[in-house]
Design an enzyme around this catalytic site. Sequence first.
Site, PDB file in Angstrom:
ATOM      1  N   ASP A  58       0.759  -0.850  -0.281  1.00 15.09           N
ATOM      2  CA  ASP A  58       0.015   0.209   0.072  1.00 15.09           C
ATOM      3  C   ASP A  58       1.173   1.587   0.352  1.00 15.09           C
ATOM      4  O   ASP A  58       1.980   1.167   0.896  1.00 15.09           O
ATOM      5  CB  ASP A  58      -0.870   0.049   1.485  1.00 15.09           C
ATOM      6  CG  ASP A  58      -1.909   0.796   1.487  1.00 15.09           C
ATOM      7  OD1 ASP A  58      -1.512   2.122   0.624  1.00 15.09           O
ATOM      8  OD2 ASP A  58      -3.437   0.871   1.893  1.00 15.09           O
ATOM      9  N   ASN A  86       1.941   3.934 -10.768  1.00 15.63           N
ATOM     10  CA  ASN A  86       0.544   4.649 -11.824  1.00 15.63           C
ATOM     11  C   ASN A  86      -0.027   4.696 -10.177  1.00 15.63           C
ATOM     12  O   ASN A  86      -1.436   5.810 -10.532  1.00 15.63           O
ATOM     13  CB  ASN A  86       0.674   3.338 -12.437  1.00 15.63           C
ATOM     14  CG  ASN A  86      -1.453   3.012 -12.551  1.00 15.63           C
ATOM     15  OD1 ASN A  86      -1.981   4.197 -13.759  1.00 15.63           O
ATOM     16  ND2 ASN A  86      -1.828   2.080 -11.713  1.00 15.63           N
ATOM     17  N   TYR A 166      -7.716  15.524  -5.426  1.00 17.67           N
ATOM     18  CA  TYR A 166      -7.307  14.641  -6.286  1.00 17.67           C
ATOM     19  C   TYR A 166      -5.873  15.741  -7.343  1.00 17.67           C
ATOM     20  O   TYR A 166      -4.905  14.989  -7.319  1.00 17.67           O
ATOM     21  CB  TYR A 166      -8.148  14.050  -7.287  1.00 17.67           C
ATOM     22  CG  TYR A 166      -7.340  13.242  -8.761  1.00 17.67           C
ATOM     23  CD1 TYR A 166      -6.948  12.553  -8.760  1.00 17.67           C
ATOM     24  CD2 TYR A 166      -7.673  13.957 -10.630  1.00 17.67           C
ATOM     25  CE1 TYR A 166      -6.308  11.236  -9.496  1.00 17.67           C
ATOM     26  CE2 TYR A 166      -6.933  13.420 -10.736  1.00 17.67           C
ATOM     27  CZ  TYR A 166      -6.284  12.031 -11.312  1.00 17.67           C
ATOM     28  OH  TYR A 166      -6.144  11.355 -11.957  1.00 17.67           O
ATOM     29  N   LYS A 170      -2.370  15.448  -6.926  1.00 22.22           N
ATOM     30  CA  LYS A 170      -1.246  15.323  -7.862  1.00 22.22           C
ATOM     31  C   LYS A 170      -0.194  16.397  -8.306  1.00 22.22           C
ATOM     32  O   LYS A 170       1.013  16.424  -8.631  1.00 22.22           O
ATOM     33  CB  LYS A 170      -2.258  14.798  -9.338  1.00 22.22           C
ATOM     34  CG  LYS A 170      -3.120  13.350  -9.301  1.00 22.22           C
ATOM     35  CD  LYS A 170      -2.148  12.196  -8.495  1.00 22.22           C
ATOM     36  CE  LYS A 170      -1.818  11.831 -10.345  1.00 22.22           C
ATOM     37  NZ  LYS A 170      -1.551  10.204 -10.621  1.00 22.22           N
ATOM     38  N   THR A 202     -15.006   3.939 -20.217  1.00 20.40           N
ATOM     39  CA  THR A 202     -16.252   3.960 -19.959  1.00 20.40           C
ATOM     40  C   THR A 202     -16.886   2.455 -20.100  1.00 20.40           C
ATOM     41  O   THR A 202     -15.924   1.471 -21.200  1.00 20.40           O
ATOM     42  CB  THR A 202     -17.029   5.035 -21.223  1.00 20.40           C
ATOM     43  OG1 THR A 202     -16.554   4.157 -22.358  1.00 20.40           O
ATOM     44  CG2 THR A 202     -17.069   6.367 -20.537  1.00 20.40           C
TER      45      THR A 202
END
Length: 267
Positions: A58, A86, A166, A170, A202
């Site tokens: 983790d 990633n 986010y 980032k 999607t």
Amino acid sequence: MMSYAIIGASRGIGLEYVRQLATQPHTTVFAIVRSAAKSTTLEAATRGLHNVHILQADVADHKSLEDAAKQVSELTGGKLDCLIHNAARTEADSVFKGFDDFTSMDELDADFITSFRVNSLGVIHSISAFLPLLRAGPTKKIVVISTAGADLKTVLAIGKADMAAYGMTKAAALIATTKWAVKLQHEGFIVVSVSPGRIDDTGDTDHAVASQSNATILPKADPFAVMTLQESVSTQLRLIDRLKPSDNGLFLAHTGGEYRWEVTGQR
Ligand SMILES: NC(=O)c1ccc[n+]([C@@H]2O[C@H](COP(=O)([O-])OP(=O)(O)OC[C@H]3O[C@@H](n4cnc5c(N)ncnc54)[C@H](OP(=O)(O)O)[C@@H]3O)[C@@H](O)[C@H]2O)c1
């Protein structure tokens, strides 16, 4: 023999990296996931492949990354060629929130701190854990998957006030990656951030961003093509193959060259 460690390999882009690298000759792939038991798609995609090893870590738990690096070291004789970081926090109940989507500032603080631990500190943790192996290898490449959502001009151009934690965390990862690049340059490393481009995922029900279609995320007059996951990752792999010392420390578009909204229009 080239060895790659993919951190955050259970699904999405990380899994596709494992799939494509596993087909390359003379390649060993370490697919690092939070839970091997829950990574059923990865397990099915790599069953019977002797050049893929699934390990657990983790990125918010540096001890687990050090343990994973130790296991890699035992299998490679202490070396690693390329680290691809990633992993990112993409849970649907968090990733889309803006500053006023929280019921209290305490809730906002807790959510942002969790994102910081995974998206920003996680990059530092995984590079630190694998650095001794990368130093011992001949290739010395570190790739951190970023996002156009960490770029100021993109945020302005697409008018994106939400996805706040986010984007901010980032963006912090971009700086962390460049700090590593500066620190490691004299040792012959190439350390870069890479935008994966605009991926049409999607239909991938595991994926938080895909659950809000591209139509809601991207600007209406967006002129740029959306790629499949496979196209994005094969383009990223070609980029990684041809990384050069002058790329060290840069935020690159998956197609090569510095990421710039004006040029690439990617997210
Ligand atoms: N898809 C896109 O269009 C797009 C666009 C721009 C940038 N990106 C970037 O590309 C990367 C991959 O995104 P994706 O779209 O493939 O996302 P995804 O399908 O949601 O996958 C995220 C991955 O990160 C892992 N992860 C999350 N928290 C972790 C932790 N604490 N420790 C270890 N692993 C952890 C997840 O593992 P679990 O299965 O354990 O949750 C999963 O493997 C991210 O860095 C993202 O910012 C994606």
